[in-house]
Design a protein around this motif. Structure first.
Motif, mmCIF file in Angstrom:
data_model
loop_
_atom_site.group_PDB
_atom_site.id
_atom_site.type_symbol
_atom_site.label_atom_id
_atom_site.label_comp_id
_atom_site.label_asym_id
_atom_site.label_seq_id
_atom_site.Cartn_x
_atom_site.Cartn_y
_atom_site.Cartn_z
ATOM 1 N N ASP A 182 84.851 -0.987 64.980
ATOM 2 C CA ASP A 182 84.362 -1.137 66.353
ATOM 3 C C ASP A 182 85.082 -2.253 67.112
ATOM 4 O OD1 ASP A 182 83.156 -3.551 65.505
ATOM 5 O OD2 ASP A 182 81.124 -2.748 65.563
ATOM 6 N N GLY A 183 86.048 -2.929 66.463
ATOM 7 C CA GLY A 183 86.845 -3.958 67.115
ATOM 8 C C GLY A 183 86.275 -5.353 67.040
ATOM 9 N N THR A 184 85.220 -5.536 66.262
ATOM 10 C CA THR A 184 84.589 -6.859 66.171
ATOM 11 C C THR A 184 84.647 -7.424 64.754
ATOM 12 O OG1 THR A 184 82.373 -6.022 65.652
ATOM 13 C CG2 THR A 184 82.935 -6.258 67.996
ATOM 14 N N VAL A 185 84.497 -8.744 64.706
ATOM 15 C CA VAL A 185 84.233 -9.472 63.463
ATOM 16 C C VAL A 185 82.859 -10.082 63.656
ATOM 17 C CG1 VAL A 185 84.886 -11.468 62.057
ATOM 18 C CG2 VAL A 185 86.659 -9.947 62.959
ATOM 19 N N LYS A 186 82.008 -9.924 62.667
ATOM 20 C CA LYS A 186 80.663 -10.498 62.750
ATOM 21 C C LYS A 186 80.463 -11.491 61.612
ATOM 22 C CE LYS A 186 78.442 -6.588 65.043
ATOM 23 N NZ LYS A 186 77.942 -7.205 66.251
ATOM 24 N N THR A 237 77.882 -17.832 54.219
ATOM 25 C CA THR A 237 78.206 -17.013 55.386
ATOM 26 C C THR A 237 79.122 -15.881 54.951
ATOM 27 O OG1 THR A 237 78.039 -18.958 56.804
ATOM 28 C CG2 THR A 237 79.160 -17.046 57.732
ATOM 29 N N ILE A 238 78.911 -14.723 55.551
ATOM 30 C CA ILE A 238 79.733 -13.548 55.292
ATOM 31 C C ILE A 238 80.388 -13.146 56.603
ATOM 32 C CG2 ILE A 238 79.721 -11.124 54.580
ATOM 33 C CD1 ILE A 238 77.096 -11.772 53.038
ATOM 34 N N ALA A 239 81.685 -12.828 56.564
ATOM 35 C CA ALA A 239 82.390 -12.289 57.722
ATOM 36 C C ALA A 239 82.684 -10.822 57.456
ATOM 37 C CB ALA A 239 83.687 -13.053 57.961
ATOM 38 N N SER A 240 82.481 -9.975 58.466
ATOM 39 C CA SER A 240 82.767 -8.548 58.336
ATOM 40 C C SER A 240 83.682 -8.109 59.473
ATOM 41 C CB SER A 240 81.474 -7.731 58.355
ATOM 42 O OG SER A 240 80.760 -7.938 59.565
ATOM 43 N N ALA A 241 84.612 -7.209 59.151
ATOM 44 C CA ALA A 241 85.546 -6.651 60.135
ATOM 45 C C ALA A 241 85.253 -5.170 60.268
ATOM 46 C CB ALA A 241 86.977 -6.869 59.673
#
Length: 173
Positions: A130-134, A123-127
């Motif tokens: 746009d104010g989100t973490v995906k 799994t990869i988390a991105s910040a």
């Protein structure tokens, strides 16, 4: 009583990189080591990622594909895949050895500031600005979840060693 803090100075605009979404200090380019410690990946304002030999300092290869500045770069825990993020709103996965682009992950509406692999590498988390973490599936590139809650852009994201917790931060407080 401690003396008053010196006044804050505005950054020198000549030492800044202006992108469509933000202004970045020119000396603020991320880099990271491969898990084996032999290769360093560095982000570049020109939209590339450069791979370097740690011992000789020699450039091994340049990964080209982003349309704008690369803001973050990270190796997967197995060291075989590199992920880069860009102010163009995308993330790219690269094969470390061939330099081939494996896939492009799209879903943020603004620049992607930071990226982190889960400890298992799946799994990869991105910040993003746009104010989100995906959260993303590494193999398929599919977006798994969008985490909201920041009132401003998200500057940083990281998985805890257990892979169960994600921390995110913004410079806006």
């Amino acid at each position: 009583r401690p003396p008053p803090a010196p006044p804050l100075k505005a950054p020198d605009p000549r030492a800044m990189y202006r992108d469509e979404d933000a202004l970045y200090p020119l000396d603020d380019l991320p880099l990271c080591f491969a898990p084996d410690g032999e290769t360093i990946a560095s982000a570049s304002w020109d939209g590339t990622v450069k791979l370097w030999d740690r011992r000789s300092g020699r450039e091994l290869q340049t990964l080209e594909g982003h349309d704008r500045a690369v803001l973050s770069v990270s190796f997967a825990p197995d060291g075989e895949t590199i992920v880069s993020t860009s102010s163009d709103g995308t993330m790219k996965l690269w094969d470390r050895h061939s330099g081939r682009e494996l896939q492009t992950l799209e879903g943020h509406s603004k620049g992607v500031e930071s990226v982190s692999f889960a400890p298992d590498g799946e799994t990869i988390a991105s910040a993003s600005s746009d104010g989100t973490v995906k959260l993303w599936d590494r193999r398929s590139g599919r977006e798994l979840q969008t985490l909201e809650g920041h009132s401003n852009g998200v500057d940083s994201v990281s998985f805890a060693p257990d892979g169960e917790t994600i921390a995110s931060a913004t410079s806006a407080g």
